[in-house]
Design a protein around this motif. Sequence first.
Motif, PDB file in Angstrom:
ATOM      1  N   LEU A 171       0.832  -1.213   0.000  1.00 61.18           N
ATOM      2  CA  LEU A 171       0.000   0.000   0.000  1.00 61.18           C
ATOM      3  C   LEU A 171       0.865   1.261   0.000  1.00 61.18           C
ATOM      4  N   ASP A 172       1.763   1.357  -0.966  1.00 57.35           N
ATOM      5  CA  ASP A 172       2.757   2.422  -0.941  1.00 57.35           C
ATOM      6  C   ASP A 172       2.195   3.805  -1.244  1.00 57.35           C
ATOM      7  N   ARG A 173       0.919   3.914  -1.597  1.00 58.25           N
ATOM      8  CA  ARG A 173       0.330   5.234  -1.810  1.00 58.25           C
ATOM      9  C   ARG A 173      -0.306   5.794  -0.545  1.00 58.25           C
ATOM     10  N   MET A 174      -0.329   5.002   0.512  1.00 52.39           N
ATOM     11  CA  MET A 174      -0.870   5.460   1.786  1.00 52.39           C
ATOM     12  C   MET A 174       0.288   5.751   2.731  1.00 52.39           C
ATOM     13  N   GLU A 175      -0.030   6.205   3.942  1.00 60.03           N
ATOM     14  CA  GLU A 175       1.013   6.405   4.937  1.00 60.03           C
ATOM     15  C   GLU A 175       1.740   5.073   5.186  1.00 60.03           C
ATOM     16  N   PRO A 176       3.045   5.100   5.413  1.00 53.61           N
ATOM     17  CA  PRO A 176       3.794   3.840   5.566  1.00 53.61           C
ATOM     18  C   PRO A 176       3.235   2.894   6.625  1.00 53.61           C
ATOM     19  N   PHE A 177       2.702   3.428   7.715  1.00 55.87           N
ATOM     20  CA  PHE A 177       2.222   2.544   8.775  1.00 55.87           C
ATOM     21  C   PHE A 177       1.014   1.715   8.336  1.00 55.87           C
ATOM     22  N   ALA A 178       0.281   2.177   7.329  1.00 54.83           N
ATOM     23  CA  ALA A 178      -0.870   1.401   6.848  1.00 54.83           C
ATOM     24  C   ALA A 178      -0.392   0.071   6.276  1.00 54.83           C
ATOM     25  N   GLY A 179       0.583   0.120   5.361  1.00 55.17           N
ATOM     26  CA  GLY A 179       1.114  -1.105   4.797  1.00 55.17           C
ATOM     27  C   GLY A 179       1.786  -1.990   5.832  1.00 55.17           C
ATOM     28  N   GLU A 180       2.440  -1.368   6.812  1.00 60.14           N
ATOM     29  CA  GLU A 180       3.120  -2.152   7.846  1.00 60.14           C
ATOM     30  C   GLU A 180       2.125  -2.944   8.694  1.00 60.14           C
ATOM     31  N   LEU A 181       1.031  -2.309   9.095  1.00 53.97           N
ATOM     32  CA  LEU A 181       0.049  -3.001   9.918  1.00 53.97           C
ATOM     33  C   LEU A 181      -0.683  -4.091   9.130  1.00 53.97           C
ATOM     34  N   VAL A 182      -0.995  -3.825   7.860  1.00 55.37           N
ATOM     35  CA  VAL A 182      -1.638  -4.849   7.033  1.00 55.37           C
ATOM     36  C   VAL A 182      -0.680  -6.011   6.793  1.00 55.37           C
ATOM     37  N   ALA A 183       0.585  -5.710   6.544  1.00 56.36           N
ATOM     38  CA  ALA A 183       1.580  -6.765   6.332  1.00 56.36           C
ATOM     39  C   ALA A 183       1.713  -7.644   7.580  1.00 56.36           C
ATOM     40  N   ARG A 184       1.731  -7.020   8.728  1.00 55.94           N
ATOM     41  CA  ARG A 184       1.844  -7.786   9.976  1.00 55.94           C
ATOM     42  C   ARG A 184       0.665  -8.731  10.144  1.00 55.94           C
ATOM     43  N   SER A 185      -0.526  -8.241   9.839  1.00 56.59           N
ATOM     44  CA  SER A 185      -1.715  -9.069   9.968  1.00 56.59           C
ATOM     45  C   SER A 185      -1.719 -10.223   8.969  1.00 56.59           C
ATOM     46  N   LEU A 186      -1.339  -9.945   7.718  1.00 53.07           N
ATOM     47  CA  LEU A 186      -1.289 -11.007   6.715  1.00 53.07           C
ATOM     48  C   LEU A 186      -0.293 -12.093   7.129  1.00 53.07           C
ATOM     49  N   THR A 187       0.860 -11.666   7.610  1.00 51.63           N
ATOM     50  CA  THR A 187       1.876 -12.632   8.033  1.00 51.63           C
ATOM     51  C   THR A 187       1.373 -13.480   9.193  1.00 51.63           C
ATOM     52  N   GLU A 188       0.707 -12.853  10.150  1.00 53.23           N
ATOM     53  CA  GLU A 188       0.150 -13.598  11.281  1.00 53.23           C
ATOM     54  C   GLU A 188      -0.931 -14.576  10.841  1.00 53.23           C
ATOM     55  N   ALA A 189      -1.616 -14.249   9.742  1.00 54.94           N
ATOM     56  CA  ALA A 189      -2.651 -15.150   9.217  1.00 54.94           C
ATOM     57  C   ALA A 189      -2.063 -16.316   8.435  1.00 54.94           C
TER      58      ALA A 189
END
Length: 507
Positions: free
Chosen positions: A231-249
Amino acid sequence: MSASDEQRRDREPRPDEAAADRPEEYDVIVLGAGPVGENVADRTSAAGLATVIVESELVGGECSYWACMPSKALLRPVTARADARRVPGVRERLTAPLEVSAVLAHRDAYASHWHDDGQVDWLKSAGIDLVRGRGRLDGPRRVTVDLPDGGRRQLTARHAVAVCTGSRAALPPLPGVDRVRPWTSREATSSRTVPRRLAVVGGGVVAVEMATVYRALGAAVTVLVRGSGLLDRMEPFAGELVARSLTEAGVDLRTGTSVTGVRRTGDGDGSGPVVLTLDGGDELEADEVLFATGRAPRTEDIGLETIGLSPGRWLEVDDSCRVTQVPDGWLYAVGDVNHRALLTHQGKYQARIAGAAIGARAHGTPPPDAGPWGALSATADHAAVPQVVFTDPEAASVGLTAARARESGRRVRVVDQDMGQVAGAGLYAEGYRGRARIVVDEDRGHLLGATFVGPGIGELLHSATVAVAGEVPLDRLWHAVPAYPTISEVWLRLLEKYRDGAAEPAE
């Protein structure tokens, strides 16, 4: 019947001959019956202009059948279960996996089972004519339609032609990519089965949403991202939190990885698994591969060359969506084709603006409020574009990110808030994880942008959109009291931090 009547009748062409030999005249011709085309036609028809809409596929377009509606119908059971798992007394009962057949049936219902009867009925009720077929420009104000039965109709527009043909998935230029029958967003949102292994190439909205869906439905999902994050068009923390959740899933997320080749294996018929060659020479095998690597305009075969424009290009428009390269101002390009904001809701907004502009100009009335934020100006395309990514957690933003605001030369201040510290968020989900940010124009004292990430925050976004589009002064926002205890109380926490001079560093 008199002899003179008979002679006059003999001289007049029969209806079928007239349709073939003489162009049919309308005030407005709309190419494309997706949400954008439908809204343009609705506005021009309401302005008293005879309007026809031309469509070669289903009336309702990409959003109704292969994008917004089916994707969100697939995502809703996933996020509802995730939310329930965060509530004591409920999560203990959630032991079974999602019922795949029920999820797909839910999706089918929201895609109207890929039938457009309801949309066609709406066009009729609005007094808008429909011509099914492939429409192409054939010179100024002229459109030729190749009909499904092999026939042809010629249409002319007294006032305007609106190109609302949208965009399509863009496949990367890999040798043989077409032969492997890859998934795009269309196949991902309409598949009748869940593959055992799914490779997703890309790190944008389609990539993360479909990775969320198919992992929850039981697929082993690998996401390959050429860049450093999601999600590189949003604030960096948006992609970081989504990435963390996907990895945990359980998603295998690989950043900094490019695909250099793709092929299908099998007994010579290309029906086996897909093999992706990665930079460095490694290979990844999957049952299906989804390329979510961008969009291209559907302008390659709509006759742009007949009016001096290059086919296959995005169309440049002014703020009323009138194509700037066409003299006399009769051609409009609305929605994805103008590349201003590739979002259904933003395209519909443009359609309302363009429809009003066509109506005003057709009736010869002075354009009212044509300046920024006026009735005939799609100013929000530049300043207040809202978007929600329906992953778990949701990510939502409007306006400028901190980086883009600073690049524009403005003096800005960034305020962040841990959403888990808001009482309403804690009640919504135990262990709530999320973050909020506002970007403030320090010289003018209003918001330039806002971003929220966390479960259930999509419905927060419109309040931020109103604040950004309305340029509401922050001292007035103090008087917009959030109800307690709701997640929207994050607004109070952000304003308190701004008042107290606190600002967390932006990435």
